[in-house]
Design a protein around this motif. Sequence first.
Motif, PDB file in Angstrom:
ATOM      1  N   LYS A   1     -76.176 -20.826 -30.115  1.00  0.00           N
ATOM      2  CA  LYS A   1     -76.057 -21.196 -28.698  1.00  0.00           C
ATOM      3  C   LYS A   1     -74.701 -21.834 -28.393  1.00  0.00           C
ATOM      4  O   LYS A   1     -74.175 -21.705 -27.286  1.00  0.00           O
ATOM      5  N   LEU A   2     -74.135 -22.503 -29.402  1.00  0.00           N
ATOM      6  CA  LEU A   2     -72.858 -23.181 -29.191  1.00  0.00           C
ATOM      7  C   LEU A   2     -71.652 -22.260 -29.398  1.00  0.00           C
ATOM      8  O   LEU A   2     -70.569 -22.540 -28.890  1.00  0.00           O
ATOM      9  N   SER A   3     -71.834 -21.185 -30.153  1.00  0.00           N
ATOM     10  CA  SER A   3     -70.705 -20.309 -30.458  1.00  0.00           C
ATOM     11  C   SER A   3     -70.276 -19.521 -29.220  1.00  0.00           C
ATOM     12  O   SER A   3     -71.094 -19.217 -28.350  1.00  0.00           O
ATOM     13  N   LYS A   4     -69.003 -19.166 -29.175  1.00  0.00           N
ATOM     14  CA  LYS A   4     -68.432 -18.484 -28.009  1.00  0.00           C
ATOM     15  C   LYS A   4     -67.934 -17.077 -28.340  1.00  0.00           C
ATOM     16  O   LYS A   4     -67.958 -16.207 -27.494  1.00  0.00           O
ATOM     17  N   ARG A   5     -67.457 -16.857 -29.561  1.00  0.00           N
ATOM     18  CA  ARG A   5     -66.903 -15.565 -29.908  1.00  0.00           C
ATOM     19  C   ARG A   5     -67.995 -14.591 -30.333  1.00  0.00           C
ATOM     20  O   ARG A   5     -68.909 -14.946 -31.064  1.00  0.00           O
ATOM     21  N   LYS A   6     -67.884 -13.339 -29.868  1.00  0.00           N
ATOM     22  CA  LYS A   6     -68.912 -12.339 -30.121  1.00  0.00           C
ATOM     23  C   LYS A   6     -69.073 -12.049 -31.615  1.00  0.00           C
ATOM     24  O   LYS A   6     -70.187 -11.863 -32.106  1.00  0.00           O
ATOM     25  N   LYS A   7     -67.959 -11.985 -32.351  1.00  0.00           N
ATOM     26  CA  LYS A   7     -68.033 -11.709 -33.777  1.00  0.00           C
ATOM     27  C   LYS A   7     -68.848 -12.784 -34.491  1.00  0.00           C
ATOM     28  O   LYS A   7     -69.665 -12.501 -35.367  1.00  0.00           O
ATOM     29  N   ILE A   8     -68.595 -14.031 -34.133  1.00  0.00           N
ATOM     30  CA  ILE A   8     -69.340 -15.131 -34.734  1.00  0.00           C
ATOM     31  C   ILE A   8     -70.812 -15.025 -34.362  1.00  0.00           C
ATOM     32  O   ILE A   8     -71.708 -15.224 -35.190  1.00  0.00           O
ATOM     33  N   GLN A   9     -71.097 -14.702 -33.105  1.00  0.00           N
ATOM     34  CA  GLN A   9     -72.483 -14.560 -32.656  1.00  0.00           C
ATOM     35  C   GLN A   9     -73.200 -13.449 -33.411  1.00  0.00           C
ATOM     36  O   GLN A   9     -74.369 -13.587 -33.779  1.00  0.00           O
ATOM     37  N   ASP A  10     -72.491 -12.331 -33.661  1.00  0.00           N
ATOM     38  CA  ASP A  10     -73.101 -11.212 -34.398  1.00  0.00           C
ATOM     39  C   ASP A  10     -73.462 -11.626 -35.815  1.00  0.00           C
ATOM     40  O   ASP A  10     -74.532 -11.288 -36.323  1.00  0.00           O
ATOM     41  N   ILE A  11     -72.555 -12.350 -36.463  1.00  0.00           N
ATOM     42  CA  ILE A  11     -72.802 -12.772 -37.847  1.00  0.00           C
ATOM     43  C   ILE A  11     -73.970 -13.752 -37.904  1.00  0.00           C
ATOM     44  O   ILE A  11     -74.856 -13.639 -38.760  1.00  0.00           O
ATOM     45  N   LEU A  12     -73.999 -14.714 -36.988  1.00  0.00           N
ATOM     46  CA  LEU A  12     -75.095 -15.675 -36.954  1.00  0.00           C
ATOM     47  C   LEU A  12     -76.421 -14.986 -36.651  1.00  0.00           C
ATOM     48  O   LEU A  12     -77.452 -15.291 -37.251  1.00  0.00           O
TER      49      LEU A  12
END
Length: 233
Positions: free
Chosen positions: A21-32
């Motif tokens: 919920k805190l992440s902003k970058r799509k790549k990071i969101q995909d990995i999480l």
Amino acid sequence: MSEVKIKELRSDIDELNELLKLSKRKKIQDILSLEIRKLETEWINLKETENASTPMDTTLAPTTSTSAQKKYQIKLNGYGWDQSDKYIQVFVTLKNVHTVPKDQVYCKLTDRSMELHIDNLDNKDYLLVINKLLEPINIAESHWKQKTDRVVIFLAKSRPNVKWSHMTEIEKKFEDQRNNRFKTDDSEKKDPQESIMSLMKNMYETGDDDMKRMISKAWYEGQHKKKTDTLDL
């Protein structure tokens, strides 16, 4: 032991959801999201096994035997799955399963569940239970095969060409709840970078090659974007 593992997995999933919920970058969101889904699948499988287990909840449970030597039933949790237009294919890896007589490797099916039984492999019985399948299956057209160190179950779809998003209703329910929570939850504004970077480092060190490539690519693109932004200024 399984109850402790279930609680630990739930805590890990909740913390990953907070970071997502805190992440902003799509790549990071995909990995999480990928890591969350893997942990949720493991958590759901453990919950299903816990609910289906007998009051004597042990990994090895003695089964009835006419011989002096006891046999044990081992409940399997891990499996892989894939799909074609006609079948859901379930893969169960078990050493030397191809040596078991065919009549001792069998499935009990309903239109929304499957049980794989493997009897008397090295004096142990194995059981895999998957309940509440996402879609109904055609029992008459379903079958299974023994291969070297694995069993493949072919669950015929009642509705061919319909793509399953998840293996079970429970998995889909948790995925939907998580997505809805992200849409409706107005989280506090704070810098997530330190927690995310610590998590990413741990995931890189313990992840497989695909995970490491995704993280490296996300890191490179993030650094490249920072340099580009600085030049633009």
